[in-house]
Design an enzyme around this catalytic site. Structure first.
Site, short mmCIF file in Angstrom:
data_model
loop_
_atom_site.label_atom_id
_atom_site.label_comp_id
_atom_site.label_asym_id
_atom_site.label_seq_id
_atom_site.Cartn_x
_atom_site.Cartn_y
_atom_site.Cartn_z
N ALA A 94 44.81 50.69 61.69
CA ALA A 94 44.22 49.38 61.41
C ALA A 94 45.31 48.50 60.83
O ALA A 94 46.29 49.00 60.25
CB ALA A 94 43.07 49.52 60.42
N GLN A 102 42.65 35.40 58.76
CA GLN A 102 43.31 36.69 59.02
C GLN A 102 42.95 37.17 60.42
O GLN A 102 41.97 36.70 61.02
CB GLN A 102 42.78 37.77 58.05
CG GLN A 102 43.32 37.67 56.65
CD GLN A 102 42.88 38.86 55.80
OE1 GLN A 102 41.81 39.44 56.04
NE2 GLN A 102 43.68 39.22 54.82
N TRP A 108 41.35 42.09 45.08
CA TRP A 108 40.74 40.96 45.82
C TRP A 108 39.91 40.13 44.86
O TRP A 108 38.85 40.56 44.41
CB TRP A 108 39.87 41.47 46.96
CG TRP A 108 40.68 42.14 48.03
CD1 TRP A 108 41.23 41.52 49.11
CD2 TRP A 108 41.04 43.52 48.14
NE1 TRP A 108 41.93 42.43 49.88
CE2 TRP A 108 41.82 43.67 49.31
CE3 TRP A 108 40.80 44.67 47.36
CZ2 TRP A 108 42.35 44.88 49.73
CZ3 TRP A 108 41.33 45.87 47.77
CH2 TRP A 108 42.10 45.97 48.93
N ARG A 167 39.41 33.70 48.81
CA ARG A 167 39.90 34.34 47.58
C ARG A 167 39.74 33.39 46.41
O ARG A 167 40.11 32.22 46.50
CB ARG A 167 41.40 34.69 47.72
CG ARG A 167 41.72 35.65 48.84
CD ARG A 167 41.59 37.11 48.46
NE ARG A 167 41.69 37.98 49.63
CZ ARG A 167 42.80 38.57 50.05
NH1 ARG A 167 43.92 38.41 49.40
NH2 ARG A 167 42.79 39.33 51.12
N VAL A 206 43.23 52.91 54.15
CA VAL A 206 44.14 53.60 55.07
C VAL A 206 44.90 54.72 54.35
O VAL A 206 45.09 54.68 53.15
CB VAL A 206 45.16 52.62 55.72
CG1 VAL A 206 44.52 51.80 56.82
CG2 VAL A 206 45.80 51.72 54.67
N HIS A 242 38.45 39.62 53.05
CA HIS A 242 39.34 40.01 54.16
C HIS A 242 38.49 40.27 55.40
O HIS A 242 37.26 40.29 55.32
CB HIS A 242 40.20 41.23 53.80
CG HIS A 242 39.46 42.38 53.17
ND1 HIS A 242 40.07 43.51 52.71
CD2 HIS A 242 38.13 42.59 52.95
CE1 HIS A 242 39.18 44.36 52.21
NE2 HIS A 242 38.00 43.81 52.35
N1 DAH Z 1 42.60 43.76 54.22
C1 DAH Z 1 43.94 43.68 53.70
C2 DAH Z 1 44.07 42.42 52.86
O1 DAH Z 1 43.38 41.47 53.09
C3 DAH Z 1 44.95 43.65 54.80
C4 DAH Z 1 45.02 44.97 55.49
C5 DAH Z 1 45.90 45.94 55.02
C6 DAH Z 1 44.19 45.27 56.56
C7 DAH Z 1 45.98 47.17 55.62
C8 DAH Z 1 44.25 46.49 57.17
C9 DAH Z 1 45.17 47.45 56.69
O2 DAH Z 1 43.49 46.84 58.21
O3 DAH Z 1 45.23 48.69 57.32
O4 DAH Z 1 44.86 42.38 51.95
#
Ligand code: DAH
Length: 334
Positions: free
Chosen positions: A302, A205, A151, A191, A248, A165
């Site tokens: 999630a 998002q 990120w 970003r 995760v 995010h």
């Molecule tokens: N936060 C991640 C991103 O911005 C996206 C994401 C991936 C969110 C997997 C989630 C997850 O909750 O389980 O790239």
């Protein structure tokens, strides 16, 4: 008075007249109370009977001839003025005020919200200015760990940053609320990246989170398949591929069957029939712990979807930057 000469003079005057004022003057000169025609009528009494009949007839003919000519010239002048755009047609309907409408990303956000709310998920928001704890540490992304490089971050003073995010809102919510829980979190993220047709420094998002006693990947698949089918208004197949996100375990990348070719293979899906649409997974025990929830009793899934991505697929838009261009030619199409 010679009526023929009078007629020639009047015709000359009419040809030279340039505006309505000239016409009024001509009318007065020939047809007015003290005009030439009136003079002729006044002089009839002094004439012989024969002359009187002849002159009376000619004067009457000249009178109606001049009335016709003056009226015709009046219309011609009006046409010329109209041609010069000095003409205002007061019978035209007035221009109404232009009404605005919702931005395409707002339309998508509302549609997504409606679907998740109908499945029992609550609409939750979180701050756009975050700190490192919620944006990274609590999400199992340790300091000095290479995972953080995934990120590109805009850092602010005093450990603050612009959230990269919507995932930090998972932690904020679970700190204050006990499971079972079901939430979705739409929001703006940032970003520190170069922009191109599929990247913006700022986009939107939707984070999803469901935690319960026995919430599994099967529940996730059912929820997300239902979501996409209702969002696109047709049956959508989904496919999970193993992937890595620190928050995760296991983590997956989610593909949906291509909405353009229905899985047959086209340019949108690079002939594969599948389009990568989001990241997801089972919430990592470390994230539950950081949020004050015991992973021995609770588990859940999630996911994170890009709103811009969804809008691009739904409306078939090939450049994310159009959403932020404020270009009315683009915006007025929604
Ligand atoms: N936060 C991640 C991103 O911005 C996206 C994401 C991936 C969110 C997997 C989630 C997850 O909750 O389980 O790239």
């Amino acid at each position: 008075m010679d009526i023929k000469l009078l007629k020639t003079e009047a015709e000359k005057d009419l040809t030279l007249s340039k505006d309505l004022k000239d016409l009024d003057d001509i009318f007065r000169k020939y047809l007015g109370k003290k005009g030439s025609i009136a003079e002729i009528f006044n002089s009839l009494a002094e004439m012989s009977k024969k002359d009187r009949i002849k002159a009376g007839k000619e004067a009457n003919e000249l009178k109606s001839f001049l009335i016709d000519k003056i009226n015709q010239k009046r219309l011609d002048l009006a046409e010329t003025i109209k041609g010069k755009e000095q003409w205002i047609d007061i019978s035209l309907p007035a221009k109404g005020p232009k009404t605005g409408h919702l931005h395409p990303l707002t339309l998508i956000k509302r549609k997504v919200s409606e679907i998740f709310e109908s499945m029992g998920f609550s609409y939750i928001e979180g701050p756009e200015i975050e700190n490192e704890f919620y944006n990274f540490d609590a999400l199992n992304i340790p300091k000095d760990h290479p995972a953080r490089d995934a990120w590109d971050t805009f850092y602010l003073d005093k450990g603050l940053l612009l959230r990269t995010h919507t995932s930090p809102v998972q932690v904020r919510f679970m700190e204050k609320n006990n499971p079972p829980l079901r939430i979705f979190v739409p929001g703006r993220v940032f970003r520190h990246e170069a922009t191109d047709a599929s990247h913006e420094v700022n986009f939107y998002q939707i984070e999803g989170l469901m935690v319960g006693k026995d919430v599994s990947t099967a529940n996730f698949k059912a929820v997300i398949k239902e979501f996409f089918s209702r969002f696109f208004g047709k049956k959508i197949e989904i496919r999970l591929r193993p992937s890595f996100f620190p928050f995760v375990e296991p983590g997956f990348e989610v593909d949906i069957s291509c909405v353009v070719c229905k899985g047959k293979g086209c340019s949108v899906c690079s002939k594969t029939g599948w389009v990568e649409i989001m990241g997801a997974g089972m919430v990592h025990p470390n994230v539950l712990k950081a949020s004050g929830i015991n992973p021995k009793f609770w588990q859940g899934f999630a996911f994170g979807i890009g709103i811009d991505r969804l809008a691009m697929m739904k409306y078939k838009i090939n450049d994310i930057r159009l959403f932020y261009s404020s270009d009315l030619r683009f915006l007025e199409q929604f």
